[in-house]
Design an enzyme around this catalytic site. Structure first.
Site, PDB file in Angstrom:
ATOM      1  N   THR A  93      65.275  45.993 134.600  1.00  0.00           N
ATOM      2  CA  THR A  93      64.638  47.330 134.655  1.00  0.00           C
ATOM      3  C   THR A  93      64.401  47.858 133.240  1.00  0.00           C
ATOM      4  O   THR A  93      63.421  48.561 132.993  1.00  0.00           O
ATOM      5  CB  THR A  93      65.482  48.352 135.441  1.00  0.00           C
ATOM      6  OG1 THR A  93      66.787  48.414 134.860  1.00  0.00           O
ATOM      7  CG2 THR A  93      65.581  47.991 136.912  1.00  0.00           C
ATOM      8  N   PHE A  99      64.442  46.741 143.319  1.00  0.00           N
ATOM      9  CA  PHE A  99      64.024  47.076 144.682  1.00  0.00           C
ATOM     10  C   PHE A  99      64.728  48.328 145.181  1.00  0.00           C
ATOM     11  O   PHE A  99      64.112  49.189 145.790  1.00  0.00           O
ATOM     12  CB  PHE A  99      64.334  45.902 145.636  1.00  0.00           C
ATOM     13  CG  PHE A  99      63.298  44.821 145.614  1.00  0.00           C
ATOM     14  CD1 PHE A  99      62.054  45.015 145.029  1.00  0.00           C
ATOM     15  CD2 PHE A  99      63.556  43.589 146.203  1.00  0.00           C
ATOM     16  CE1 PHE A  99      61.084  44.026 145.026  1.00  0.00           C
ATOM     17  CE2 PHE A  99      62.597  42.578 146.208  1.00  0.00           C
ATOM     18  CZ  PHE A  99      61.370  42.798 145.614  1.00  0.00           C
ATOM     19  N   HIS A 135      65.998  32.440 143.781  1.00  0.00           N
ATOM     20  CA  HIS A 135      64.841  32.963 144.530  1.00  0.00           C
ATOM     21  C   HIS A 135      63.511  32.501 143.950  1.00  0.00           C
ATOM     22  O   HIS A 135      62.501  33.177 144.108  1.00  0.00           O
ATOM     23  CB  HIS A 135      64.900  34.497 144.582  1.00  0.00           C
ATOM     24  CG  HIS A 135      66.047  35.005 145.395  1.00  0.00           C
ATOM     25  ND1 HIS A 135      66.508  36.299 145.324  1.00  0.00           N
ATOM     26  CD2 HIS A 135      66.836  34.381 146.310  1.00  0.00           C
ATOM     27  CE1 HIS A 135      67.529  36.445 146.163  1.00  0.00           C
ATOM     28  NE2 HIS A 135      67.749  35.293 146.758  1.00  0.00           N
ATOM     29  N   CYS A 170      50.674  25.616 146.353  1.00  0.00           N
ATOM     30  CA  CYS A 170      49.842  25.419 147.538  1.00  0.00           C
ATOM     31  C   CYS A 170      50.750  25.002 148.694  1.00  0.00           C
ATOM     32  O   CYS A 170      51.525  24.044 148.572  1.00  0.00           O
ATOM     33  CB  CYS A 170      48.797  24.343 147.294  1.00  0.00           C
ATOM     34  SG  CYS A 170      47.900  23.933 148.803  1.00  0.00           S
TER      35      CYS A 170
HETATM   36  P1  NAD Z   1      68.340  45.426 143.866  1.00  0.00           P
HETATM   37  O1  NAD Z   1      67.054  46.115 143.576  1.00  0.00           O
HETATM   38  O2  NAD Z   1      68.769  45.351 145.269  1.00  0.00           O
HETATM   39  O3  NAD Z   1      69.507  46.112 143.021  1.00  0.00           O
HETATM   40  C1  NAD Z   1      69.397  46.300 141.647  1.00  0.00           C
HETATM   41  C2  NAD Z   1      70.675  46.956 141.158  1.00  0.00           C
HETATM   42  O4  NAD Z   1      70.597  47.016 139.753  1.00  0.00           O
HETATM   43  C3  NAD Z   1      70.850  48.380 141.681  1.00  0.00           C
HETATM   44  O5  NAD Z   1      72.119  48.480 142.296  1.00  0.00           O
HETATM   45  C4  NAD Z   1      70.791  49.246 140.408  1.00  0.00           C
HETATM   46  O6  NAD Z   1      71.739  50.275 140.405  1.00  0.00           O
HETATM   47  C5  NAD Z   1      71.106  48.259 139.320  1.00  0.00           C
HETATM   48  N1  NAD Z   1      70.447  48.555 138.041  1.00  0.00           N
HETATM   49  C6  NAD Z   1      69.209  49.044 137.808  1.00  0.00           C
HETATM   50  N2  NAD Z   1      68.966  49.122 136.494  1.00  0.00           N
HETATM   51  C7  NAD Z   1      70.092  48.682 135.874  1.00  0.00           C
HETATM   52  C8  NAD Z   1      70.464  48.517 134.512  1.00  0.00           C
HETATM   53  N3  NAD Z   1      69.634  48.844 133.501  1.00  0.00           N
HETATM   54  N4  NAD Z   1      71.690  48.022 134.235  1.00  0.00           N
HETATM   55  C9  NAD Z   1      72.556  47.711 135.240  1.00  0.00           C
HETATM   56  N5  NAD Z   1      72.257  47.855 136.543  1.00  0.00           N
HETATM   57  C10 NAD Z   1      71.024  48.321 136.854  1.00  0.00           C
HETATM   58  O7  NAD Z   1      68.244  43.991 143.193  1.00  0.00           O
HETATM   59  P2  NAD Z   1      68.919  42.596 143.585  1.00  0.00           P
HETATM   60  O8  NAD Z   1      70.333  42.809 143.955  1.00  0.00           O
HETATM   61  O9  NAD Z   1      68.576  41.657 142.509  1.00  0.00           O
HETATM   62  O10 NAD Z   1      68.173  42.143 144.910  1.00  0.00           O
HETATM   63  C11 NAD Z   1      66.789  42.343 145.089  1.00  0.00           C
HETATM   64  C12 NAD Z   1      65.931  41.100 145.267  1.00  0.00           C
HETATM   65  O11 NAD Z   1      64.675  41.401 144.649  1.00  0.00           O
HETATM   66  C13 NAD Z   1      66.389  39.881 144.564  1.00  0.00           C
HETATM   67  O12 NAD Z   1      66.051  38.826 145.398  1.00  0.00           O
HETATM   68  C14 NAD Z   1      65.506  39.767 143.324  1.00  0.00           C
HETATM   69  O13 NAD Z   1      65.119  38.459 143.136  1.00  0.00           O
HETATM   70  C15 NAD Z   1      64.261  40.496 143.676  1.00  0.00           C
HETATM   71  N6  NAD Z   1      63.664  41.253 142.555  1.00  0.00           N
HETATM   72  C16 NAD Z   1      63.482  40.626 141.347  1.00  0.00           C
HETATM   73  C17 NAD Z   1      62.939  41.311 140.282  1.00  0.00           C
HETATM   74  C18 NAD Z   1      62.762  40.587 138.977  1.00  0.00           C
HETATM   75  O14 NAD Z   1      62.603  39.376 138.953  1.00  0.00           O
HETATM   76  N7  NAD Z   1      62.821  41.301 137.857  1.00  0.00           N
HETATM   77  C19 NAD Z   1      62.589  42.655 140.420  1.00  0.00           C
HETATM   78  C20 NAD Z   1      62.767  43.267 141.685  1.00  0.00           C
HETATM   79  C21 NAD Z   1      63.312  42.538 142.738  1.00  0.00           C
END
Ligand code: NAD
Length: 257
Positions: free
Chosen positions: A29, A36, A124, A132
Protein backbone atom coordinates in the site's frame (compact mmCIF):
# COMPACT_ATOMS: atom_id res chain seq x y z
CA UNK A 1 5.11 1.93 17.77
CA UNK A 2 7.53 1.27 20.64
CA UNK A 3 11.26 1.03 19.96
CA UNK A 4 11.27 -1.90 22.39
CA UNK A 5 9.18 -3.99 19.95
CA UNK A 6 11.67 -3.22 17.16
CA UNK A 7 14.54 -4.50 19.36
CA UNK A 8 12.52 -7.59 20.30
CA UNK A 9 11.87 -8.40 16.63
CA UNK A 10 15.56 -7.89 15.82
CA UNK A 11 16.54 -10.23 18.67
CA UNK A 12 14.18 -12.96 17.44
CA UNK A 13 15.50 -12.60 13.88
CA UNK A 14 19.11 -12.69 15.05
CA UNK A 15 18.43 -15.90 16.99
CA UNK A 16 16.43 -17.55 14.20
CA UNK A 17 17.94 -20.32 12.07
CA UNK A 18 15.01 -20.56 9.63
CA UNK A 19 12.95 -17.47 9.07
CA UNK A 20 9.96 -17.44 6.76
CA UNK A 21 8.50 -14.06 5.80
CA UNK A 22 4.91 -13.90 4.59
CA UNK A 23 3.63 -10.83 2.80
CA UNK A 24 0.19 -9.64 1.76
CA UNK A 25 -1.33 -6.68 -0.01
CA UNK A 26 -0.56 -4.42 2.98
CA UNK A 27 3.17 -4.43 2.25
CA UNK A 28 2.47 -2.71 -1.09
CA UNK A 29 0.00 0.00 0.00
CA UNK A 30 2.94 2.34 0.66
CA UNK A 31 3.85 1.84 -3.03
CA UNK A 32 0.41 3.16 -3.95
CA UNK A 33 -1.28 -0.20 -4.62
CA UNK A 34 -4.52 -0.49 -2.63
CA UNK A 35 -5.11 -3.62 -0.55
CA UNK A 36 -8.45 -5.41 -0.58
CA UNK A 37 -9.68 -5.08 2.99
CA UNK A 38 -7.88 -2.12 4.53
CA UNK A 39 -9.55 1.31 4.70
CA UNK A 40 -9.93 2.51 1.10
CA UNK A 41 -9.24 -1.07 -0.08
CA UNK A 42 -10.56 -2.36 -3.40
CA UNK A 43 -13.54 -4.14 -1.79
CA UNK A 44 -14.83 -0.85 -0.34
CA UNK A 45 -15.51 0.18 -3.98
CA UNK A 46 -16.07 -3.09 -5.86
CA UNK A 47 -18.09 -6.23 -5.19
CA UNK A 48 -15.73 -9.21 -4.77
CA UNK A 49 -18.45 -11.51 -6.18
CA UNK A 50 -17.94 -9.88 -9.59
CA UNK A 51 -14.30 -10.93 -9.63
CA UNK A 52 -14.41 -14.70 -9.42
CA UNK A 53 -12.65 -17.18 -11.73
CA UNK A 54 -16.01 -18.70 -12.65
CA UNK A 55 -17.39 -15.33 -13.83
CA UNK A 56 -14.17 -14.62 -15.72
CA UNK A 57 -14.49 -17.89 -17.64
CA UNK A 58 -18.21 -17.64 -18.33
CA UNK A 59 -18.92 -14.03 -19.09
CA UNK A 60 -17.31 -11.53 -21.49
CA UNK A 61 -18.71 -8.60 -19.47
CA UNK A 62 -17.05 -9.96 -16.31
CA UNK A 63 -13.74 -10.31 -18.18
CA UNK A 64 -14.01 -6.69 -19.27
CA UNK A 65 -14.52 -5.65 -15.64
CA UNK A 66 -11.55 -7.77 -14.53
CA UNK A 67 -9.16 -6.30 -17.09
CA UNK A 68 -10.39 -2.77 -16.40
CA UNK A 69 -9.84 -3.15 -12.67
CA UNK A 70 -6.58 -5.08 -12.87
CA UNK A 71 -4.91 -2.91 -15.48
CA UNK A 72 -6.73 0.37 -14.85
CA UNK A 73 -5.46 3.24 -12.76
CA UNK A 74 -6.92 1.94 -9.47
CA UNK A 75 -4.77 -1.15 -8.98
CA UNK A 76 -1.19 -1.83 -10.15
CA UNK A 77 -0.02 1.13 -12.20
CA UNK A 78 2.75 0.51 -14.77
CA UNK A 79 5.26 2.78 -13.00
CA UNK A 80 4.85 1.23 -9.53
CA UNK A 81 8.02 0.75 -7.47
CA UNK A 82 9.02 -1.01 -4.25
CA UNK A 83 8.91 0.78 -0.88
CA UNK A 84 11.23 0.51 2.16
CA UNK A 85 9.41 -2.63 3.42
CA UNK A 86 10.18 -4.56 0.20
CA UNK A 87 13.81 -3.35 0.34
CA UNK A 88 14.10 -4.38 4.00
CA UNK A 89 13.04 -7.96 3.19
CA UNK A 90 15.53 -8.06 0.29
CA UNK A 91 18.19 -6.84 2.74
CA UNK A 92 17.29 -9.60 5.23
CA UNK A 93 17.93 -12.10 2.43
CA UNK A 94 21.34 -10.53 1.68
CA UNK A 95 22.15 -10.79 5.39
CA UNK A 96 21.53 -14.55 5.11
CA UNK A 97 18.52 -14.34 7.44
CA UNK A 98 15.73 -15.48 5.12
CA UNK A 99 14.79 -19.08 4.35
CA UNK A 100 12.08 -17.90 1.97
CA UNK A 101 9.51 -15.23 1.33
CA UNK A 102 5.98 -16.48 0.75
CA UNK A 103 3.93 -13.78 -0.90
CA UNK A 104 0.26 -13.50 -1.72
CA UNK A 105 1.05 -10.48 -3.84
CA UNK A 106 0.90 -10.38 -7.60
CA UNK A 107 2.70 -7.06 -8.15
CA UNK A 108 6.31 -8.31 -8.58
CA UNK A 109 7.65 -5.69 -6.15
CA UNK A 110 9.70 -8.13 -4.03
CA UNK A 111 11.89 -9.11 -6.98
CA UNK A 112 12.03 -5.48 -8.12
CA UNK A 113 13.43 -4.63 -4.67
CA UNK A 114 16.15 -7.27 -5.01
CA UNK A 115 14.65 -10.44 -3.51
CA UNK A 116 15.91 -13.47 -5.47
CA UNK A 117 13.47 -15.33 -7.66
CA UNK A 118 14.35 -18.61 -5.98
CA UNK A 119 13.58 -17.21 -2.50
CA UNK A 120 10.12 -15.89 -3.35
CA UNK A 121 7.16 -18.29 -3.42
CA UNK A 122 4.26 -16.75 -5.33
CA UNK A 123 1.18 -18.32 -3.76
CA UNK A 124 -1.26 -16.36 -5.91
CA UNK A 125 0.68 -16.11 -9.16
CA UNK A 126 1.61 -12.84 -10.82
CA UNK A 127 0.05 -9.94 -12.69
CA UNK A 128 3.27 -9.51 -14.66
CA UNK A 129 1.96 -11.72 -17.45
CA UNK A 130 -1.20 -13.16 -18.94
CA UNK A 131 -1.68 -16.80 -19.89
CA UNK A 132 -3.70 -18.37 -22.67
CA UNK A 133 -6.15 -20.82 -21.12
CA UNK A 134 -6.06 -22.97 -24.29
CA UNK A 135 -2.42 -23.21 -25.44
CA UNK A 136 -0.65 -21.92 -22.30
CA UNK A 137 1.27 -19.21 -24.18
CA UNK A 138 2.40 -16.34 -21.95
CA UNK A 139 2.24 -12.61 -22.75
CA UNK A 140 3.90 -9.78 -20.81
CA UNK A 141 1.30 -7.61 -19.11
CA UNK A 142 2.61 -4.57 -21.00
CA UNK A 143 1.29 -6.16 -24.21
CA UNK A 144 -2.12 -6.54 -22.60
CA UNK A 145 -2.00 -2.92 -21.47
CA UNK A 146 -1.23 -1.85 -25.03
CA UNK A 147 -4.10 -3.93 -26.47
CA UNK A 148 -6.55 -2.56 -23.91
CA UNK A 149 -5.47 1.01 -24.60
CA UNK A 150 -6.11 0.32 -28.32
CA UNK A 151 -9.72 -0.60 -27.48
CA UNK A 152 -9.51 -4.40 -27.14
CA UNK A 153 -11.99 -5.30 -24.37
CA UNK A 154 -11.77 -9.09 -24.21
CA UNK A 155 -8.20 -9.99 -25.20
CA UNK A 156 -7.60 -13.31 -26.97
CA UNK A 157 -4.46 -15.31 -27.64
CA UNK A 158 -2.96 -14.14 -30.96
CA UNK A 159 -1.69 -17.69 -31.56
CA UNK A 160 -4.81 -19.81 -31.00
CA UNK A 161 -7.69 -17.44 -30.17
CA UNK A 162 -8.02 -18.87 -26.63
CA UNK A 163 -9.06 -16.83 -23.60
CA UNK A 164 -6.30 -14.83 -21.95
CA UNK A 165 -6.32 -14.61 -18.17
CA UNK A 166 -3.96 -12.77 -15.82
CA UNK A 167 -1.46 -15.35 -14.51
CA UNK A 168 -2.69 -14.48 -11.01
CA UNK A 169 -5.01 -16.74 -9.00
CA UNK A 170 -8.54 -15.35 -9.12
CA UNK A 171 -11.12 -15.97 -6.38
CA UNK A 172 -12.55 -19.46 -6.78
CA UNK A 173 -9.58 -20.65 -8.88
CA UNK A 174 -7.45 -23.55 -7.72
CA UNK A 175 -4.10 -22.79 -6.12
CA UNK A 176 -0.78 -23.58 -7.85
CA UNK A 177 0.19 -27.03 -6.60
CA UNK A 178 3.98 -26.75 -6.21
CA UNK A 179 3.88 -23.31 -4.59
CA UNK A 180 1.16 -24.30 -2.11
CA UNK A 181 3.00 -27.49 -1.07
CA UNK A 182 6.34 -25.72 -0.84
CA UNK A 183 4.88 -22.86 1.22
CA UNK A 184 3.32 -25.39 3.61
CA UNK A 185 6.58 -27.35 3.91
CA UNK A 186 8.65 -24.22 4.58
CA UNK A 187 6.09 -22.94 7.09
CA UNK A 188 6.16 -26.24 8.96
CA UNK A 189 9.95 -26.25 9.08
CA UNK A 190 10.71 -22.70 10.15
CA UNK A 191 11.49 -21.47 13.65
CA UNK A 192 10.28 -17.91 13.06
CA UNK A 193 7.38 -16.75 10.88
CA UNK A 194 6.92 -13.06 10.11
CA UNK A 195 3.58 -11.82 8.76
CA UNK A 196 3.75 -8.45 6.98
CA UNK A 197 0.63 -6.68 5.74
CA UNK A 198 -1.95 -9.43 5.56
CA UNK A 199 -5.45 -9.60 7.01
CA UNK A 200 -4.95 -13.42 7.23
CA UNK A 201 -8.46 -14.13 6.04
CA UNK A 202 -7.70 -15.48 2.55
CA UNK A 203 -7.32 -19.27 2.60
CA UNK A 204 -5.36 -21.47 2.09
CA UNK A 205 -2.68 -18.73 2.31
CA UNK A 206 -3.75 -17.89 5.87
CA UNK A 207 -3.01 -21.48 6.90
CA UNK A 208 0.75 -20.84 6.55
CA UNK A 209 1.24 -18.94 9.84
CA UNK A 210 -1.01 -21.51 11.51
CA UNK A 211 1.19 -24.38 10.22
CA UNK A 212 4.20 -22.52 11.58
CA UNK A 213 2.61 -22.07 15.02
CA UNK A 214 1.54 -25.73 15.15
CA UNK A 215 5.13 -26.71 14.42
CA UNK A 216 6.40 -24.64 17.34
CA UNK A 217 7.68 -21.58 15.46
CA UNK A 218 7.52 -18.11 16.94
CA UNK A 219 5.23 -15.61 15.25
CA UNK A 220 5.71 -11.92 14.51
CA UNK A 221 2.80 -9.91 13.06
CA UNK A 222 3.37 -6.48 11.50
CA UNK A 223 0.01 -5.23 10.25
CA UNK A 224 -1.91 -1.99 10.42
CA UNK A 225 -5.24 -3.47 11.50
CA UNK A 226 -5.87 -6.38 13.88
CA UNK A 227 -5.74 -9.97 12.54
CA UNK A 228 -7.17 -13.23 13.90
CA UNK A 229 -3.69 -14.34 14.92
CA UNK A 230 -2.75 -11.23 16.94
CA UNK A 231 -3.19 -12.98 20.27
CA UNK A 232 -0.97 -15.86 19.16
CA UNK A 233 1.84 -13.51 18.13
CA UNK A 234 5.04 -13.42 20.19
CA UNK A 235 5.47 -9.86 18.96
CA UNK A 236 2.70 -7.76 17.45
CA UNK A 237 3.06 -4.34 15.86
CA UNK A 238 0.06 -2.47 14.53
CA UNK A 239 2.01 -0.15 12.27
CA UNK A 240 3.24 0.52 8.76
CA UNK A 241 5.50 -2.12 7.26
CA UNK A 242 7.56 0.55 5.49
CA UNK A 243 8.37 2.17 8.84
CA UNK A 244 8.80 -0.98 10.96
CA UNK A 245 10.93 -3.28 8.77
CA UNK A 246 13.72 -0.81 7.89
CA UNK A 247 14.18 -0.03 11.58
CA UNK A 248 14.50 -3.74 12.35
CA UNK A 249 17.13 -4.16 9.61
CA UNK A 250 19.00 -1.12 10.93
CA UNK A 251 19.13 -2.59 14.46
CA UNK A 252 20.36 -5.92 13.06
CA UNK A 253 23.10 -4.18 11.09
CA UNK A 254 24.20 -2.16 14.11
CA UNK A 255 24.41 -5.43 16.05
CA UNK A 256 26.65 -6.85 13.30
CA UNK A 257 24.24 -9.59 12.22
P1 NAD B 1 -5.93 -7.76 2.60
O1 NAD B 1 -6.33 -6.62 1.73
O2 NAD B 1 -6.97 -8.74 2.97
O3 NAD B 1 -5.27 -7.20 3.94
C1 NAD B 1 -4.24 -6.27 3.91
C2 NAD B 1 -3.84 -5.97 5.34
O4 NAD B 1 -2.71 -5.13 5.29
C3 NAD B 1 -4.93 -5.23 6.12
O5 NAD B 1 -5.19 -5.94 7.31
C4 NAD B 1 -4.29 -3.86 6.43
O6 NAD B 1 -4.57 -3.41 7.72
C5 NAD B 1 -2.82 -4.13 6.28
N1 NAD B 1 -2.05 -2.98 5.80
C6 NAD B 1 -2.39 -2.04 4.89
N2 NAD B 1 -1.38 -1.18 4.69
C7 NAD B 1 -0.38 -1.58 5.51
C8 NAD B 1 0.94 -1.10 5.77
N3 NAD B 1 1.43 -0.01 5.15
N4 NAD B 1 1.70 -1.76 6.66
C9 NAD B 1 1.22 -2.85 7.32
N5 NAD B 1 -0.02 -3.34 7.12
C10 NAD B 1 -0.80 -2.72 6.21
O7 NAD B 1 -4.69 -8.46 1.89
P2 NAD B 1 -4.18 -9.97 1.90
O8 NAD B 1 -4.25 -10.52 3.28
O9 NAD B 1 -2.90 -9.98 1.18
O10 NAD B 1 -5.25 -10.77 1.05
C11 NAD B 1 -5.82 -10.22 -0.11
C12 NAD B 1 -5.58 -10.95 -1.42
O11 NAD B 1 -5.50 -9.94 -2.43
C13 NAD B 1 -4.28 -11.66 -1.54
O12 NAD B 1 -4.55 -12.80 -2.29
C14 NAD B 1 -3.40 -10.76 -2.39
O13 NAD B 1 -2.69 -11.52 -3.31
C15 NAD B 1 -4.34 -9.96 -3.20
N6 NAD B 1 -3.91 -8.56 -3.43
C16 NAD B 1 -2.64 -8.32 -3.87
C17 NAD B 1 -2.21 -7.02 -4.07
C18 NAD B 1 -0.80 -6.80 -4.56
O14 NAD B 1 -0.23 -7.65 -5.22
N7 NAD B 1 -0.19 -5.67 -4.20
C19 NAD B 1 -3.06 -5.95 -3.81
C20 NAD B 1 -4.38 -6.23 -3.38
C21 NAD B 1 -4.78 -7.55 -3.19
Amino acid sequence: MGKESIYKIARLIAASKKLVAFSGAGISTESGIPDFRGPGGIWTRYDPDDFTYQKFIQDAEARKKHWNLLLGSEFIKPDVSPNPAHYALAELERMGKLDCLITQNVDGLHEMAGSSKDKVIHLHGTMERAKCLSCGNLYPIEELRAWLSQGVEDPRCPKCGGLLKPDAVLFGESMPVWETREAQRRSQNCDLFVVVGSSLVVYPAALMPRYALESGAKLIVVNQLPTDLDEKADILIHGKAGEVLPQVVEVLKQAGV
